[in-house]
Each structure stands twice: as C-alpha cells, then as structure tokens.
Design an enzyme around this catalytic site. Sequence first.
Site, mmCIF file in Angstrom:
data_model
loop_
_atom_site.group_PDB
_atom_site.id
_atom_site.type_symbol
_atom_site.label_atom_id
_atom_site.label_comp_id
_atom_site.label_asym_id
_atom_site.label_seq_id
_atom_site.Cartn_x
_atom_site.Cartn_y
_atom_site.Cartn_z
ATOM 1 N N GLU A 92 98.130 -3.930 -16.345
ATOM 2 C CA GLU A 92 97.781 -4.576 -15.084
ATOM 3 C C GLU A 92 96.396 -5.219 -15.152
ATOM 4 O OE1 GLU A 92 99.785 -5.108 -12.760
ATOM 5 O OE2 GLU A 92 101.346 -3.569 -12.851
ATOM 6 N N THR A 138 102.220 -13.876 -16.861
ATOM 7 C CA THR A 138 103.200 -13.214 -15.992
ATOM 8 C C THR A 138 102.669 -12.966 -14.588
ATOM 9 O OG1 THR A 138 104.837 -11.412 -15.958
ATOM 10 C CG2 THR A 138 102.567 -10.841 -16.577
ATOM 11 N N ASP A 146 110.406 -6.878 -18.460
ATOM 12 C CA ASP A 146 110.458 -8.252 -17.943
ATOM 13 C C ASP A 146 109.507 -9.220 -18.651
ATOM 14 O OD1 ASP A 146 108.307 -6.905 -16.843
ATOM 15 O OD2 ASP A 146 108.849 -7.289 -14.752
#
Length: 631
Positions: free
Chosen positions: A187, A609, A315
């Site tokens: 993150e 992303t 993903d």
Amino acid sequence: MSSRRPYHIRLNPEAMAPSNSWLQLLYKRPVYRFLAICGVFFVVVTLFFRPFGPSRPIRHHQPYQFQSGNRPPQYSPPRPYNRPYPPPPRPPVDVDTSNPWEARAQKVREAFKYAWDGYQEHAAGWDELTPVDGGKVNNFNGWGVTLYDALDTLWLMDLRDEFRDALGFVARADFKLVEGKYAPFFETVIRYLGGLLSAYALTGEPVLLSRADDLGRMLLPAFNTTSGLPKYAVNTVTGKTRVGWTSNVLWAEALSNQLEYKFLAHLTGRTEYFTENIMKLMYKANFESGLFPTQWNVENGTPNSAHYSVGAYADSAHEYLLKQYLLTARSEPQALELYLGSVNGVINNLLYITPNRHLLYVTDTESGITTHKLEHLSCFFPGLLALGLLTLSPADSSSYTQDQKQLHQWAAEGLAETCWLMYHDQKSGLGPDEVRMEDYSDYMRAQGNNYRNNPGHGTNVGPAAELEKEGLWINQLQKWKKGGKEGGVPPGVPAPGQGFEREEESQKRDYRSMKGEYLLRPETIESFFYMWKLTGKPKWRERGWSIFEAIEKHTRTKYGYASVSNIDSSNPSHKNEMPSFFLAETLKYLYLLFKEDDVVSLNDWVFNTEAHPLPVFDWSPWEKKEYNITI
C-alpha cells in the site's frame, strides 16, 4: 570643452594604425570594431558558459498505435522526455460547458474539490477523513495518505493553488515510524511512492523526487529476503520487517512495485532500486495453464498455494506484467509473454457464464474447486484487456494473433457488461463489493428432469464437477462456434448496439449479494474508461455518469463522501470512511472518462494500480548495461 568622442581618437593615427588593411578598417571604423568585439564575446560565452546536456540522451519512444472507434478530436500533450524532464504544462483551455461531457467533467471536478476541502479542513495531516462525523484517522502510516494519493489528481484537474499548498506538507515529510510500527509495503508503494513519482513526472517539482527517493530508500529493507520477494511490512527507521496475516507473500504484493521502483531507478540511477530478482522468479516459473498461484514462499520464492484469482490476492500483478512492458517502451518482452500467458490462462480457466441471463464473470479456484465468487476488485480485468487491445499488436508477440485479439475483445465486452449490471440492478445504482454467481451445477440440480428433457441441453448430466463445466465460458464458446456462431457474438457478450436488461427482482438476477456495500471503489469505472478509449461507444460514458449520479445522491455527506452499506435499497447507510483511493482513482477515472481532450495520453503514460500516471521511458545504453537488461 570635453569631447563626446572616444578618448583613443586623440592618439596619432599613423603611429598606431596596423599594417593589415582589415585591421586598419577596424581601427578607423568604430562600428566595425564594436561588431567584432560582440562576435568574440558571443564565441566565448557559447564555448564556456553554455549549459551542458544531460548524461542520458533525450530520445522519444515510438508512439503506440491505437485501434479504436471514432472519438471527438483530442488534444495530444507533448511527449514526456526520456529522463524525463517534465513535460510543459498543458495549454490553458477554456472549458466549454455547453459541451455536455465537459460540463459533466466539471461536475466531477467539483465533487473532488468538495472531498478535498473536507479533508483539508477536518483531517489535514492525517491519513483519511471520517466523513460522517468530520473526524480523522491514521490507518496508513500516519503520513497523510489522502494528500499523497490526491497530488496528481489536483494537478490534472487544474487545481494548482491546492497543489502548491500541498507541496509544503510534502517538503516537511520524513516518513519515520516509531519502534514497533510498520508500513505495509504494498500500500505504501502504490499510494505514497506512486503518488510522489506521478506528481513529479507531471510537474517537475524537485521536492517530489527528493521525497520519493527518501521513501524508496527507506522501504528497501522489505526486499531483504533470500528470494528477493518483499516482506509484508517494514519499519522505515530500523529496517525491521514482518509478515502479514500469512507468512507468504501475495502475488499482487510481490509484483506491484515494479513500475514504481523501475521508474525510480531510471530517475536516480540507483541500482538498488532495480529489483529485477522478482521478475526473474516469474520468468523461471513454468505453469502449464498460464495461471500464477496467489501465494508464494517469501524465502525460497516458490508457489505456496493452489488458489488462482484475479481478485484481491492477484489483481495488480496481472496489471504490472503488461504495464511494465509498456512503461519501459516495450523493452521487456518476457513480461509481455507472461501477461499474455496469464490472461489466456484466466480466460480458459476462470471465466464462466450464468445459466439464465448469460452473464460473463471471472472467479477463483481453490484446490480445483471453483468458488463462483465475483469481487468488485476483479472488475478491473476488462479494462486491462482493453488496455492490451489498445496498445498491442501481433508485431509485439507472435502469440498475440488476430484470433487472440478477438477473444480478448469479447471477454472485455462481456465482463464489463456484467460489472455494469452489478450497479444497474441495485436500487441505489451502486455496485456490491462481492457477489456469488449462480453456476450451472446449481441450476441443473434445481431443474432436475426438466433440464434433462430439454432438447437444447442433452441428457448427459453427471456429477457436480461435470455439471459445472457446462458454464465454463471457453466450453460455451466452442459450442457456439460449432453451432454456426448464432447471433454473431458468443454467449455472455451483448450483441452490437444492445445491452443486458436490468433485473429489479433479486431472485432473478443470477447472483446473490455476499457483501452488499459500496466502498467508493474505482475498478468498474476504470474499465469503462479503457472501454471508451478502445471502442468509442458512448454507452461507457453514459454508464459512468449514471454511477457518478448515484455517488452524488447516496454517498455525499456534510464533510465529504462515505462508503455505504445496504445498497439494494433507496436509502443506503453511510459508513464512516472515505478511502484515499476515492480521490486518487474513482474521481480521476470519472473525470478522464468525461473530458473531451486527452488529458493523459495512453501513448505516453501508464497508470499504476492506484491510477497514478507514470511516463513511458527508454532505458539508455548505460542503464541496460548497469541493470543487465537484455532484449
């Protein structure tokens, strides 16, 4: 009386005059003498005071050729330089609000400004605003993640005063954590580091690169494992690391740093940022199906699960296989081959259709068992396929044939349609976070003899595993081809100019909600953005506008925007959270979807992303040698 002439004309001209005629001319004609002095001065300045060029040559990469439908004329911004020197700012454009799409883009800009002002007034310096009570929370390191995630959106939306105010906060950042606290590596890279690098590439503000260099260096201990795969979290002061809820590393966490760190290596020349060991492990892996397991042993670098997905665990890893190929000007063909193999593995093994509405969806398998779960996070996948269709051609890879392109086009259309219906079916117009799709084994067992006696279905209805294969999209595709390609498009794909109908009755939707909450997520809108760029079909913009109207109606609060629960109702309940990705991704993709000019050209930029655009660059010869990059 003093003379106004230069003092030297009082000297004896015959005694002082040079013998050469041209020197005599200079001596006798002050104008010529002045011009000669200027010429000498110009030569000296040019030779000794000219700015030196960059150590790396400035070269433009070759533009990618779009294959798309008709779209309005678009402004193409200057191509970013190789190093990159920042591109010039976009020329000022008077927004033509008489154009309905420009007017809608301005509505999104106003929504962003409302969310930003709420954050700045009530949560400045903290990670996120709590939009129901006007409070604040530190849930991503306590460094102000919303600000970093929003930097490039501020710039792209021409909120320049707000952007410059934010720079002061960035300049004072030190990214320190106290003993015992850890920054989640994944993150922190995609939100903080990606946000800094993107804002630097767009604006050229030196402090942004300085802070990116600081943060990139402080996160490096995460890679200090035997395999080179990153640990889950790192303390940015001590360098200590720890694992997360699993001792393994998720595939998404392992790969979703390649764009950021390769670009940082390119900007700084620091070899430690070129973390290619991760990709070498992927290149050595040989999976017959093309699917990559979602968990890997962080020490020995081997797969450690039999779970396959494009959802939360995997993903962005799928994204970064294609995107690092594009970001580095197509200089890493091995990454492209992994992308093509992985998406074909997904199409062949993880795509199913439902038995009644024929909704195409992508799901997971766990130890050979299909879950038939569809996550909102997985709705990025049609957009990824669309990006591949926009940027790739058979010239990029011999395995990317015209038949493969057609297969990817059908899959993108069908999956994006289903992701839209997840919103359109709900009373609020907002999509659920997770649903369980009805599969053929459920349907056949429920139908019993009625199914067996239907001439269109045949009589070979066996165990559940065999029944389930009936819904595998690739099997349905083969049946459609053998049957003469009825309708012109395969099952799960809407016919040209048509779409699937909304279903208000939940029992007839072919799915049931597992997590009936909308978390302000961007994935469906992201796919609409790429589908619009690919096809030029207005329906993708119209659907994006419908979602934005639902966001405005149901998630706006006194202080900002809130995630909501109970979405299949006309009055969803607010949750006290406004994730930073709402400003970084959701509103940015909506804005770009509606803008008539090409604010971020997909020829020249690649989104990470978290929707932070990074400029395409070429590796220079010395970099290829230093980083051992072979093509």
